[in-house]
Scaffold this motif. Structure first.
Motif, PDB file in Angstrom:
ATOM      1  N   ASN A   1      20.518  79.118  52.180  1.00 54.57           N
ATOM      2  CA  ASN A   1      21.698  79.420  52.990  1.00 54.57           C
ATOM      3  C   ASN A   1      22.153  78.086  53.584  1.00 54.57           C
ATOM      4  OD1 ASN A   1      23.602  80.223  54.879  1.00 54.57           O
ATOM      5  ND2 ASN A   1      22.481  82.075  55.441  1.00 54.57           N
ATOM      6  N   LYS A   2      22.923  77.354  52.813  1.00 54.13           N
ATOM      7  CA  LYS A   2      23.308  76.000  53.224  1.00 54.13           C
ATOM      8  C   LYS A   2      24.136  76.015  54.499  1.00 54.13           C
ATOM      9  CE  LYS A   2      24.685  75.445  48.962  1.00 54.13           C
ATOM     10  NZ  LYS A   2      25.335  74.952  47.735  1.00 54.13           N
ATOM     11  N   LEU A   3      25.000  77.015  54.641  1.00 56.87           N
ATOM     12  CA  LEU A   3      25.822  77.083  55.836  1.00 56.87           C
ATOM     13  C   LEU A   3      24.945  77.241  57.075  1.00 56.87           C
ATOM     14  CD1 LEU A   3      28.646  77.201  57.074  1.00 56.87           C
ATOM     15  CD2 LEU A   3      28.605  79.683  56.737  1.00 56.87           C
ATOM     16  N   ALA A   4      23.954  78.123  57.006  1.00 56.19           N
ATOM     17  CA  ALA A   4      23.083  78.344  58.161  1.00 56.19           C
ATOM     18  C   ALA A   4      22.312  77.081  58.519  1.00 56.19           C
ATOM     19  CB  ALA A   4      22.126  79.489  57.876  1.00 56.19           C
ATOM     20  N   GLU A   5      21.807  76.384  57.514  1.00 61.72           N
ATOM     21  CA  GLU A   5      21.045  75.168  57.788  1.00 61.72           C
ATOM     22  C   GLU A   5      21.938  74.075  58.378  1.00 61.72           C
ATOM     23  OE1 GLU A   5      17.858  74.777  57.618  1.00 61.72           O
ATOM     24  OE2 GLU A   5      17.313  76.641  56.616  1.00 61.72           O
ATOM     25  N   LEU A   6      23.162  73.946  57.870  1.00 66.23           N
ATOM     26  CA  LEU A   6      24.072  72.940  58.407  1.00 66.23           C
ATOM     27  C   LEU A   6      24.509  73.276  59.830  1.00 66.23           C
ATOM     28  CD1 LEU A   6      26.168  72.320  55.187  1.00 66.23           C
ATOM     29  CD2 LEU A   6      24.752  70.617  56.345  1.00 66.23           C
ATOM     30  N   LEU A   7      24.668  74.574  60.110  1.00 67.66           N
ATOM     31  CA  LEU A   7      24.984  74.981  61.475  1.00 67.66           C
ATOM     32  C   LEU A   7      23.845  74.622  62.428  1.00 67.66           C
ATOM     33  CD1 LEU A   7      26.779  78.385  60.881  1.00 67.66           C
ATOM     34  CD2 LEU A   7      27.734  76.425  62.096  1.00 67.66           C
ATOM     35  N   LEU A   8      22.612  74.745  61.946  1.00 69.47           N
ATOM     36  CA  LEU A   8      21.475  74.320  62.767  1.00 69.47           C
ATOM     37  C   LEU A   8      21.572  72.832  63.084  1.00 69.47           C
ATOM     38  CD1 LEU A   8      18.356  76.121  61.228  1.00 69.47           C
ATOM     39  CD2 LEU A   8      19.194  76.332  63.564  1.00 69.47           C
ATOM     40  N   TRP A   9      21.899  72.037  62.094  1.00 70.42           N
ATOM     41  CA  TRP A   9      22.040  70.597  62.329  1.00 70.42           C
ATOM     42  C   TRP A   9      23.179  70.321  63.309  1.00 70.42           C
ATOM     43  CZ3 TRP A   9      21.109  66.948  57.561  1.00 70.42           C
ATOM     44  CH2 TRP A   9      19.808  67.158  57.080  1.00 70.42           C
ATOM     45  N   ALA A  10      24.305  70.979  63.086  1.00 66.32           N
ATOM     46  CA  ALA A  10      25.441  70.767  63.978  1.00 66.32           C
ATOM     47  C   ALA A  10      25.089  71.181  65.406  1.00 66.32           C
ATOM     48  CB  ALA A  10      26.652  71.560  63.475  1.00 66.32           C
ATOM     49  N   ASP A  11      24.374  72.285  65.539  1.00 63.64           N
ATOM     50  CA  ASP A  11      23.966  72.764  66.858  1.00 63.64           C
ATOM     51  C   ASP A  11      23.009  71.771  67.521  1.00 63.64           C
ATOM     52  OD1 ASP A  11      23.805  74.739  68.945  1.00 63.64           O
ATOM     53  OD2 ASP A  11      21.795  75.182  68.202  1.00 63.64           O
ATOM     54  N   ALA A  12      22.046  71.242  66.725  1.00 70.50           N
ATOM     55  CA  ALA A  12      21.102  70.271  67.283  1.00 70.50           C
ATOM     56  C   ALA A  12      21.809  69.004  67.730  1.00 70.50           C
ATOM     57  CB  ALA A  12      20.031  69.936  66.241  1.00 70.50           C
ATOM     58  N   LEU A  13      22.906  68.654  67.047  1.00 70.25           N
ATOM     59  CA  LEU A  13      23.671  67.457  67.405  1.00 70.25           C
ATOM     60  C   LEU A  13      24.723  67.740  68.473  1.00 70.25           C
ATOM     61  CD1 LEU A  13      24.151  66.099  63.775  1.00 70.25           C
ATOM     62  CD2 LEU A  13      22.798  64.996  65.572  1.00 70.25           C
ATOM     63  N   ARG A  14      24.771  69.013  68.942  1.00 64.37           N
ATOM     64  CA  ARG A  14      25.708  69.451  69.996  1.00 64.37           C
ATOM     65  C   ARG A  14      27.160  69.272  69.564  1.00 64.37           C
ATOM     66  NH1 ARG A  14      21.783  66.261  72.656  1.00 64.37           N
ATOM     67  NH2 ARG A  14      20.299  67.513  73.834  1.00 64.37           N
ATOM     68  N   LEU A  15      27.434  69.610  68.322  1.00 64.65           N
ATOM     69  CA  LEU A  15      28.795  69.511  67.813  1.00 64.65           C
ATOM     70  C   LEU A  15      29.533  70.821  68.061  1.00 64.65           C
ATOM     71  CD1 LEU A  15      28.158  67.770  64.373  1.00 64.65           C
ATOM     72  CD2 LEU A  15      28.607  66.712  66.593  1.00 64.65           C
ATOM     73  N   THR A  16      30.817  70.747  68.298  1.00 63.64           N
ATOM     74  CA  THR A  16      31.646  71.940  68.429  1.00 63.64           C
ATOM     75  C   THR A  16      32.169  72.284  67.036  1.00 63.64           C
ATOM     76  OG1 THR A  16      32.309  71.292  70.654  1.00 63.64           O
ATOM     77  CG2 THR A  16      33.664  72.939  69.536  1.00 63.64           C
ATOM     78  N   THR A  17      31.766  73.428  66.551  1.00 59.77           N
ATOM     79  CA  THR A  17      32.117  73.793  65.181  1.00 59.77           C
ATOM     80  C   THR A  17      33.314  74.735  65.178  1.00 59.77           C
ATOM     81  OG1 THR A  17      30.520  75.608  65.244  1.00 59.77           O
ATOM     82  CG2 THR A  17      29.758  73.525  64.372  1.00 59.77           C
TER      83      THR A  17
END
Length: 915
Positions: free
Chosen positions: A336-352
């Motif tokens: 689930n590439k989207l879920a994993e990338l969202l985890l990275w974005a969340d860890a980096l405190r990005l606003t998605t």
């Protein structure tokens, strides 16, 4: 709603219809917890090993029986399913807060985003989950006498705790711009849950200040600083202090930089034998080492790629080289590439954005990493395209990818130097790993343990599972020697549970502990039926380090072009190319392949395997006896293990025709290379069997008789050869095989002082060649003339012997048999020595020694060394003689000729006495 309710988060308690239950046994609480979080039937043996490992089998089963009533009487309903073999919890009759928490997380996983990233549809679920969590799992609970249960409990506790922290953080961030009071409630719970987690304290300070609570924000910093000083004797991070100073001076709060990002898997509990690999990867990543932007780690399933990279993620050296932290993702077969990338974005405190795509998130993360020094680890890549969105590291970042697929590794690695192949453990390292898991076994059975490491191919996953089974057996006082033998054959290994750190799903939680077979099925379940069937047939091949070629695969799979299937199997890490069109399969995968064979399929495949490998001897027959001899020896040597297996299967199955056709070539190969011990292992069972065809019997038993003579069993060998020669004569057999057998027996008669019998056999053999010539008659004549020359020399006719040898050497040259030529040179050298022509003899012996070493004929090399030693002794050169003979003695053990070994040892003893 279930009447019986267990509250396992925090101090454990149970209620039945709202009334508290009395929990009188700690083991009962532990048992209930394990059953409620693993809601399936568990064998009584497994439960006793988990909770009473120090008791014997009978005492442990009695303890389980005594504990069960303390649970069953909590409620009248059958909330436990109990029979003579197993125990399990019935989810329809019982509820637990930890179980419900896991259900809610699973519900969140069904959304196309990480479970801790809120969306309006799942917000209520997240709030219910954090409301259930009132403390750590079985807070303060443990069992002094059950280390494996404690290990399981710590993993479960850590997973639940991390999940709660992520949910609290997500809710805090979600409500911060909307409802600050609600955000503050979640933030206070978060810092209470993780009191030393500095980003949580910083976020709380920010929200307090933005909510107009400046004094409370300053007090929060001061309380945290006191906590750090008391607990860790360290000050807050510079970023936290800058935030405090900005709030105190009422300056504009600086935007939050990335800070340390720690999206990592659990630290593996055991890393043995990989110290060198860990050092190598550190060097690749270290600023003081090679600093490669990308490293692709490739290896077999179960070889330890995930364990090694997870250890790397927690390594202090790596933390120093990548101060901005680590991002980890696990892809797997269906990522689930989207879920994993969202985890990275969340860890980096990005606003998605509201509906992000993997491509959009990849660009956003790449921009955020441009100025950071971070390590990115993407584990278990099955397809090169799956990794593409994660290749976002900036100029100061490094990326590590792991894969079981060789083509994927090659596709991902920009250059060969970017590829790091993780091999199975070396024997000593594998033994260290086994000893770490089961010290009693290795100490009590060192040789059998070392053999187990070899049979399991040094695969860490297999060794850890085997070690755990052995340690359990040892603790229970069982027969570890028998279990070692069973594990060497694979019995029970595939259905054993994987180590605890192989729990399914990093983010999804440890819901199940897969078996070893289940882990391997991840690689095979996605295969097309035809490819899965062909993979199953690989179970017939010898595992690594054995290898096989495309021709063998074509024969076994009954296809003219096996390459497309090979590419797909290599792509899934199920086959490993070794170069030169050859391939290997790991021992554990061989066992797994065996379980996939359809009924009756193995028998038909076995027939094809025998025909191919025994047919190989036929295909090399002419070359082995003439020009191309060295290439033929090498070709058979490459396939010697599968040829031997095919031979023994043919003996077992009674395939007399196959064996008879292969016997002469195999005998020639054994003679040419001096592999007499292997010859005995193959011929002995064949000679012991009663064959329907008398000629098959004569072929197989006669060859074994000659091997017996050479291995120091002259009486048995001579009798057997004589009996089989008579069988050939009764059935009027012609051709080279009976001639060679008669010539060999005649040479033995000559060597043992029976010249009349030798002459009779030689004359009979010569007449047989004239009466029934075949394609191998010239080759047989060379051998016959060499033996006759030896007889003439022993009868005091050296000139006649030399003349015959010259004729035989000329014939051997025409035939193109280098081995026969070298043997004839040996006979000629001995004859020259009788005439005192030592220098000519020595030149011939040295030529032979060089030749035997070239073709790896160890028996021939040993006899040449012995001859050189005796020649040096005859010249009074005792030291040189000892050097030759001692080298011969070192090598003769590889040959298996016991009589020759004793003879050389006697010469050495005599020389040492003289010196």
């Amino acid at each position: 709603m279930a009447d019986l309710r267990w509250f396992l988060l925090g101090t454990p308690r149970a209620e039945y219809r709202g009334q508290p239950c009395h929990l009188e046994r700690r083991k009962a609480v532990a048992l209930a917890t394990y059953l409620l979080l693993n809601p399936k039937a568990h064998s009584r043996e497994k439960l006793t090993e988990l909770l009473w490992p120090r008791l014997g089998p009978d005492e442990a089963r009695a303890a389980l029986r005594a504990t069960l009533p303390a649970l069953t009487r909590l409620a009248p309903g059958p909330w436990l399913s109990v029979d003579r073999q197993s125990v399990g919890a019935d989810e329809g009759w019982v509820w637990s807060d930890a179980g419900r928490f896991g259900e809610l997380l699973e519900a969140l996983r069904q959304h196309d985003h990480p479970p801790e990233t809120p969306c309006p549809a799942c917000l209520e679920t997240m709030q219910e989950a954090v409301g259930i969590y009132r403390g750590h799992l079985l807070e303060g609970f443990g069992l002094d006498d059950a280390p494996e249960f404690n290990h399981w409990l710590s993993l479960q506790r850590e997973w639940l705790s991390q999940s709660q922290a992520k949910l609290l953080r997500a809710l805090s961030l979600y409500f911060a711009p909307l409802e600050r009071e609600k955000s503050l409630r979640y933030l206070r719970r978060w810092v209470e849950h993780e009191p030393l987690h500095e980003p949580a304290h910083r976020l709380l300070m920010r929200v307090l200040y933005e909510n107009g609570q400046r004094a409370e924000a300053l007090q929060q910093y001061q309380a945290f600083a006191r906590l750090l000083e008391a607990g860790l004797a360290t000050p807050p991070e510079e970023e936290t202090t800058r935030l405090y100073q900005s709030i105190r001076s009422r300056e504009e709060i600086p935007s939050a930089p990335g800070g340390l990002v720690a999206l990592t898997p659990p630290l593996p509990p055991l890393l043995v034998g990989r110290e060198g690999d860990l050092y190598n990867l550190r060097q690749r990543l270290s600023a003081g080492g090679e600093r490669r932007a990308l490293t692709v780690v490739e290896g077999w399933p179960g070889v330890g790629k995930s364990t090694l990279s997870a250890t790397l993620a927690h390594d202090p050296t790596i933390a120093g080289d990548f101060p901005d932290g680590v991002l980890w993702a696990t892809l797997g077969q269906s990522p689930n590439k989207l879920a994993e990338l969202l985890l990275w974005a969340d860890a980096l405190r990005l606003t998605t954005p509201p509906n992000p795509t993997p491509a959009l998130l990849s660009r956003q993360i790449g921009a955020a990493l441009r100025g950071r020094r971070m390590l990115l680890i993407v584990d278990d890549v099955w397809r090169a395209g799956d990794a593409a969105p994660f290749l976002v590291g900036g100029p100061h970042c490094a990326t590590v990818l792991t894969t079981r697929s060789d083509p994927v590794a090659l596709a991902l690695a920009p250059a060969a130097r970017d590829l790091y192949r993780l091999s199975p453990l070396e024997p000593d390292d594998g033994l260290r790993l086994l000893e770490a898991v089961s010290p009693q076994t290795v100490q009590q059975h060192p040789e059998a343990s070392r053999q187990l490491v070899s049979d399991l191919g040094g695969l860490p996953l297999a060794l850890r599972v085997a070690g755990r089974l052995l340690e359990t057996e040892a603790r229970l006082g069982g027969d570890t020697a028998q279990l070692l033998d069973e594990l060497r054959q694979g019995a029970g290994l595939l259905e054993a549970e994987a180590p605890l750190d192989r729990l399914d799903g990093l983010e999804g939680g440890p819901q199940t502990l897969p078996t070893v077979a289940a882990l391997l099925r991840q690689s095979t379940d996605g295969l097309e039926p035809a490819d899965r069937r062909r993979f199953a047939l690989l179970s017939l091949f010898m595992p690594k380090p054995g290898s096989f070629d495309l021709e063998a695969l074509a024969a076994l799979w009954e296809t003219p072009d096996p390459k497309p299937t090979v590419r797909r199997l290599v792509g899934r890490g199920l086959l490993e190319p070794t170069g030169g069109g050859r391939f290997q399969i790991h021992a554990l995968l061989t066992l797994h392949a065996r379980t996939l064979l359809e009924p009756g399929e193995g028998e038909a495949a076995r027939r094809r395997y025998k025909r191919h490998y025994l047919g190989l001897l036929g295909r090399q027959h002419r070359a082995l006896l003439g020009p191309g001899q060295q290439e033929a020896i090498a070709a058979i040597g490459r396939e010697l293990e599968p040829v031997s297996r095919a031979w023994l299967w043919a003996v077992e199955d009674g395939d007399g025709e196959l064996l008879e056709a292969a016997t002469f070539t195999l005998s020639a190969y054994m003679t040419h290379t001096g592999r007499l011990t292997l010859g005995a292992e193959l011929y002995a069972p064949a000679a012991a069997r009663a064959w329907a065809s008398p000629l098959t019997q004569a072929h197989l038993a006669g060859a074994y008789g000659w091997v017996q003579i050479l291995l120091g069993q002259p009486a048995e060998g001579e009798a057997r050869m004589h009996e089989e020669l008579e069988r050939f004569q009764r059935h009027r057999a012609t051709g080279a095989v009976p001639v060679v057998l008669a010539a060999c027996l005649g040479s033995w008669y000559a060597a043992t002082g029976r010249p009349d019998r030798a002459e009779a056999l030689f004359a009979q053999s010569l007449q047989a060649l004239r009466d029934g010539p075949d394609d191998d008659s010239d080759w047989a004549r060379v051998q016959l003339e060499g033996f006759r020359a030896g007889l003439e020399r022993s009868q005091g006719q050296p000139q006649a012997a030399l003349g015959r040898l010259e004729e035989a050497l000329a014939l051997a040259g025409r035939v193109g048999d280098g081995v026969q030529t070298s043997w004839l040179r040996s006979v000629k050298a001995e004859t020259l020595l009788q005439q005192g022509r030592a220098e000519e003899a020595e030149a011939l012996i040295r030529a032979n020694w060089r030749y035997f070493r070239t073709v790896d004929n160890r028996w021939g090399a040993v006899t040449a060394l012995k001859s050189l030693g005796l020649l040096a002794e005859s010249r009074g050169q005792a030291e040189a003689a000892l050097d030759y003979l001692e080298e011969a003695l070192e090598s003769v053990g590889q040959v298996g000729d016991h009589a020759l070994k004793l003879e050389i040892a006697e010469h050495i003893a005599r020389l040492r006495g003289a010196v």
